[in-house]
Design an enzyme around this catalytic site. Structure first.
Site, PDB file in Angstrom:
ATOM      1  N   THR A 115     -88.620 -10.132 -24.869  1.00 48.46           N
ATOM      2  CA  THR A 115     -89.893  -9.739 -24.255  1.00 48.46           C
ATOM      3  C   THR A 115     -90.420  -8.489 -24.947  1.00 48.46           C
ATOM      4  O   THR A 115     -89.732  -7.470 -24.991  1.00 48.46           O
ATOM      5  CB  THR A 115     -89.680  -9.460 -22.760  1.00 48.46           C
ATOM      6  OG1 THR A 115     -89.095 -10.622 -22.192  1.00 48.46           O
ATOM      7  CG2 THR A 115     -90.986  -9.144 -22.062  1.00 48.46           C
ATOM      8  N   ALA A 171     -88.454 -12.307   1.180  1.00 52.92           N
ATOM      9  CA  ALA A 171     -88.386 -10.861   1.439  1.00 52.92           C
ATOM     10  C   ALA A 171     -86.939 -10.394   1.372  1.00 52.92           C
ATOM     11  O   ALA A 171     -86.014 -11.168   1.592  1.00 52.92           O
ATOM     12  CB  ALA A 171     -88.958 -10.570   2.822  1.00 52.92           C
ATOM     13  N   GLY A 220     -84.457  -6.679  -8.846  1.00 53.31           N
ATOM     14  CA  GLY A 220     -83.731  -5.844  -9.814  1.00 53.31           C
ATOM     15  C   GLY A 220     -83.511  -6.664 -11.068  1.00 53.31           C
ATOM     16  O   GLY A 220     -84.257  -7.594 -11.341  1.00 53.31           O
ATOM     17  N   CYS A 246     -84.778  -7.634 -16.350  1.00 49.29           N
ATOM     18  CA  CYS A 246     -86.128  -8.009 -16.809  1.00 49.29           C
ATOM     19  C   CYS A 246     -87.264  -7.407 -15.988  1.00 49.29           C
ATOM     20  O   CYS A 246     -88.055  -6.622 -16.520  1.00 49.29           O
ATOM     21  CB  CYS A 246     -86.263  -9.519 -16.824  1.00 49.29           C
ATOM     22  SG  CYS A 246     -85.252 -10.279 -18.082  1.00 49.29           S
ATOM     23  N   ARG A 276     -77.499  -4.539 -13.618  1.00 53.14           N
ATOM     24  CA  ARG A 276     -78.574  -3.676 -14.125  1.00 53.14           C
ATOM     25  C   ARG A 276     -79.719  -3.609 -13.115  1.00 53.14           C
ATOM     26  O   ARG A 276     -80.218  -4.619 -12.668  1.00 53.14           O
ATOM     27  CB  ARG A 276     -79.075  -4.190 -15.485  1.00 53.14           C
ATOM     28  CG  ARG A 276     -78.104  -3.848 -16.605  1.00 53.14           C
ATOM     29  CD  ARG A 276     -78.543  -4.449 -17.909  1.00 53.14           C
ATOM     30  NE  ARG A 276     -78.328  -5.876 -17.939  1.00 53.14           N
ATOM     31  CZ  ARG A 276     -78.646  -6.662 -18.966  1.00 53.14           C
ATOM     32  NH1 ARG A 276     -79.229  -6.146 -20.034  1.00 53.14           N
ATOM     33  NH2 ARG A 276     -78.401  -7.964 -18.933  1.00 53.14           N
TER      34      ARG A 276
HETATM   35  C1  UDX Z   1     -86.525 -13.087 -14.578  1.00 58.38           C
HETATM   36  C2  UDX Z   1     -87.606 -14.180 -14.707  1.00 58.38           C
HETATM   37  O1  UDX Z   1     -87.627 -14.970 -13.525  1.00 58.38           O
HETATM   38  C3  UDX Z   1     -87.360 -15.007 -15.936  1.00 58.38           C
HETATM   39  O2  UDX Z   1     -88.380 -15.977 -16.086  1.00 58.38           O
HETATM   40  C4  UDX Z   1     -87.389 -14.009 -17.076  1.00 58.38           C
HETATM   41  O3  UDX Z   1     -87.629 -14.444 -18.258  1.00 58.38           O
HETATM   42  C5  UDX Z   1     -86.226 -13.051 -16.947  1.00 58.38           C
HETATM   43  O4  UDX Z   1     -86.455 -12.306 -15.762  1.00 58.38           O
HETATM   44  P1  UDX Z   1     -84.036 -12.887 -13.693  1.00 58.38           P
HETATM   45  O5  UDX Z   1     -84.216 -11.434 -13.905  1.00 58.38           O
HETATM   46  O6  UDX Z   1     -82.822 -13.546 -14.234  1.00 58.38           O
HETATM   47  O7  UDX Z   1     -85.276 -13.702 -14.324  1.00 58.38           O
HETATM   48  O8  UDX Z   1     -84.047 -13.157 -12.120  1.00 58.38           O
HETATM   49  P2  UDX Z   1     -85.036 -13.782 -11.025  1.00 58.38           P
HETATM   50  O9  UDX Z   1     -84.402 -14.995 -10.459  1.00 58.38           O
HETATM   51  O10 UDX Z   1     -86.407 -13.912 -11.503  1.00 58.38           O
HETATM   52  O11 UDX Z   1     -84.951 -12.646  -9.884  1.00 58.38           O
HETATM   53  C6  UDX Z   1     -85.310 -11.305 -10.151  1.00 58.38           C
HETATM   54  C7  UDX Z   1     -85.084 -10.443  -8.934  1.00 58.38           C
HETATM   55  O12 UDX Z   1     -86.021 -10.735  -7.905  1.00 58.38           O
HETATM   56  C8  UDX Z   1     -83.717 -10.588  -8.274  1.00 58.38           C
HETATM   57  O13 UDX Z   1     -83.232  -9.315  -7.911  1.00 58.38           O
HETATM   58  C9  UDX Z   1     -83.982 -11.419  -7.033  1.00 58.38           C
HETATM   59  O14 UDX Z   1     -83.048 -11.201  -6.005  1.00 58.38           O
HETATM   60  C10 UDX Z   1     -85.362 -10.936  -6.659  1.00 58.38           C
HETATM   61  N1  UDX Z   1     -86.146 -11.915  -5.884  1.00 58.38           N
HETATM   62  C11 UDX Z   1     -86.497 -13.107  -6.428  1.00 58.38           C
HETATM   63  C12 UDX Z   1     -86.566 -11.590  -4.591  1.00 58.38           C
HETATM   64  O15 UDX Z   1     -86.278 -10.493  -4.083  1.00 58.38           O
HETATM   65  N2  UDX Z   1     -87.331 -12.490  -3.898  1.00 58.38           N
HETATM   66  C13 UDX Z   1     -87.687 -13.690  -4.416  1.00 58.38           C
HETATM   67  O16 UDX Z   1     -88.393 -14.449  -3.731  1.00 58.38           O
HETATM   68  C14 UDX Z   1     -87.261 -14.012  -5.723  1.00 58.38           C
END
Ligand code: UDX
Length: 446
Positions: free
Chosen positions: A133, A264, A269, A272, A339
């Site tokens: 990214t 919610a 975290g 990314c 992270r």
């Molecule tokens: C993210 C993107 O989704 C992915 O497309 C990108 O390229 C890399 O970053 P990732 O960081 O692996 O992926 O996790 P993701 O499943 O997106 O969740 C990110 C954070 O959001 C997590 O901490 C998760 O618990 C939180 N989350 C997700 C919520 O709090 N509520 C939700 O409804 C969805």
């Protein structure tokens, strides 16, 4: 079948390389970390990603996947070279692109050496692709850097093909993407991408490099915005006793809104979202276009951790010297990645309050011990529950859903539970005798 080079064997690089090998391509991977490559040669994967180690092992045996300390070997063997190096945050939030610059210089030098070695009649065409990214305009810099160093006669294109791999489901995301975004400058590069991704039979969106770069930042920011939005609404639920899950269901049923990323909890975290949002705000500011909306997204996310401490105080009165059990340390389930994990931030807040903390996670304990050596670690959830005044569920691991809560109830000093991910059945917990709450959710609703 294509020959593919991967520069950087972190989560994105390794998953991408292994999956392209599984599709039948020949993939060689380079990383500047000597130890990492040595381990990968011995099938030791430096992080937990379901299904990845099997693919790496099998594709290595099939001689489709290689690991090397020589970037020259990678560049010389591969028509398509993916830059998958890290783009961490600088203290000011700006993306640190020094690894991308370094990779571009190394690729250019390798191209130079390749030209010196081979006959001038050889085809030197290379497609150099940003997979990490990166902020908009990075592609221009990559191109300019390579043009300055590589000799004339080296034919290459630069392209952007951002990754959308979620940790924990990255293999599935690779093979079944919603869409594949590709930024190219000409038909030649476009044709190569069409051939490369043909086996996936997924929708492809072709655009210019700058637009592809922005698609990635804008997508992740939008998803984070959805999370912060629902978290802001959850605060109203807490005040009036409404149910955030029903609200998300009611909103998400509208196709224009969509049901995903409306869960919610204690906030987002990971490696990314936090970094990408900071970088997007920063590049927008540099371009004179303030993205204040994203600053609010960040603010809500930070406050979401503090809400847990507030809820704990409502249960326990004084927090000092109270035993707090934290279950779940990774930023989400099915990964050992901590992270920017909300769980870690919450532990730090309780630590500042003078609480005694004991925690457990199915996969992320070793990583946590490196940064939080002074807290206690339990053998399992029951061990953490014993003598605790309050249990906080910070990550929605499947094994936590199957816990024997009657046993947990007997083990605890006082029966308080905060479900930071709204994944437990609060009604059942209440029946057992717990005093509990979620985020924007309490037992006792309809
Ligand atoms: C993210 C993107 O989704 C992915 O497309 C990108 O390229 C890399 O970053 P990732 O960081 O692996 O992926 O996790 P993701 O499943 O997106 O969740 C990110 C954070 O959001 C997590 O901490 C998760 O618990 C939180 N989350 C997700 C919520 O709090 N509520 C939700 O409804 C969805």
């Amino acid at each position: 079948m294509k020959t593919i080079g991967i520069i950087g064997t972190g989560h994105v690089g390794l998953v991408t390389g292994a999956c392209f090998a599984k599709l039948g391509n020949i993939v060689s991977c380079f990383d500047s970390d000597f130890e990492k490559i040595e381990k990968l040669k011995k099938n030791i994967i430096p992080f937990y990603e379901p299904g990845l180690s099997e693919i790496v092992k099998i594709q290595k045996e099939k001689k489709k996947l290689f690991f090397t300390h020589s970037i020259e070997d990678v560049v010389s063997a591969s028509e398509i070279i993916f830059i998958c190096v890290g783009t961490p945050s600088n203290p000011d939030g700006k993306a640190d692109l020094s690894f991308v610059e370094q990779a571009s210089i190394q690729i250019a030098n390798a191209l130079k050496k390749m030209k010196d070695k081979k006959s001038s009649k050889k085809n030197y065409y290379r497609l150099i692709v940003e997979k990490s990214t990166v902020p908009v305009l990075t592609g221009q810099w990559v191109k300019r850097t390579i043009e300055l160093i590589a000799p004339t006669g080296i034919d290459f294109d630069v392209a952007a093909n951002p990754e959308f791999l979620k940790e924990g489901s990255a293999i599935r995301d690779f093979f079944y993407p919603d869409r594949i975004v590709v930024g190219v400058e000409n038909e030649r590069a476009k044709k190569i991408f069409k051939q490369l991704y043909k086996p996936l039979n997924a929708p492809m969106i072709f655009t210019d490099i700058k637009s592809a770069e922005i698609i990635k930042h804008a997508s992740n920011s939008f998803l984070a915005m959805k999370i912060s939005y629902i978290n802001a609404i959850s605060r109203i639920c807490d005040k009036v006793g409404a149910d955030i899950e029903k609200i998300a269901q009611g909103m998400g049923a509208d196709k224009r809104i969509g049901k995903d990323f409306l869960k919610a909890g204690i906030g987002y975290g990971g490696s990314c979202f936090p970094k990408d949002i900071r970088a997007f705000i920063s590049i927008a500011e540099e371009l004179g276009c303030d993205l204040d909306i994203l600053k609010e997204v960040e603010k809500i996310n930070t406050e979401q951790r503090k809400i847990v401490v507030k809820k704990a105080r409502e249960f326990l009165w004084n927090l000092k010297d109270k035993n707090i059990g934290v279950l779940g340390l990774s930023f989400k389930p099915e990964t050992d990645d901590i992270r920017e994990s909300p769980a870690i931030e919450i532990i730090k807040l309780f630590f500042q309050e003078g609480c005694l903390i004991k925690c457990y996670d199915p996969k992320a304990m070793e990583n946590t011990k490196k940064i939080l050596p002074n807290i206690e670690y339990g053998k399992n959830a029951y061990d953490v529950a014993e003598n605790s005044h309050l249990l906080i569920f910070a990550t929605e691991w499947e094994e936590f859903k199957r816990l024997n809560f009657k046993r947990i109830h007997k083990l605890m000093k006082t029966p308080y539970i905060i479900d930071g991910r709204n994944f437990l059945n609060l009604e059942k917990l209440k029946e057992i005798g717990f005093i509990c709450c979620g985020i924007g959710k309490k037992p006792g609703g309809l």
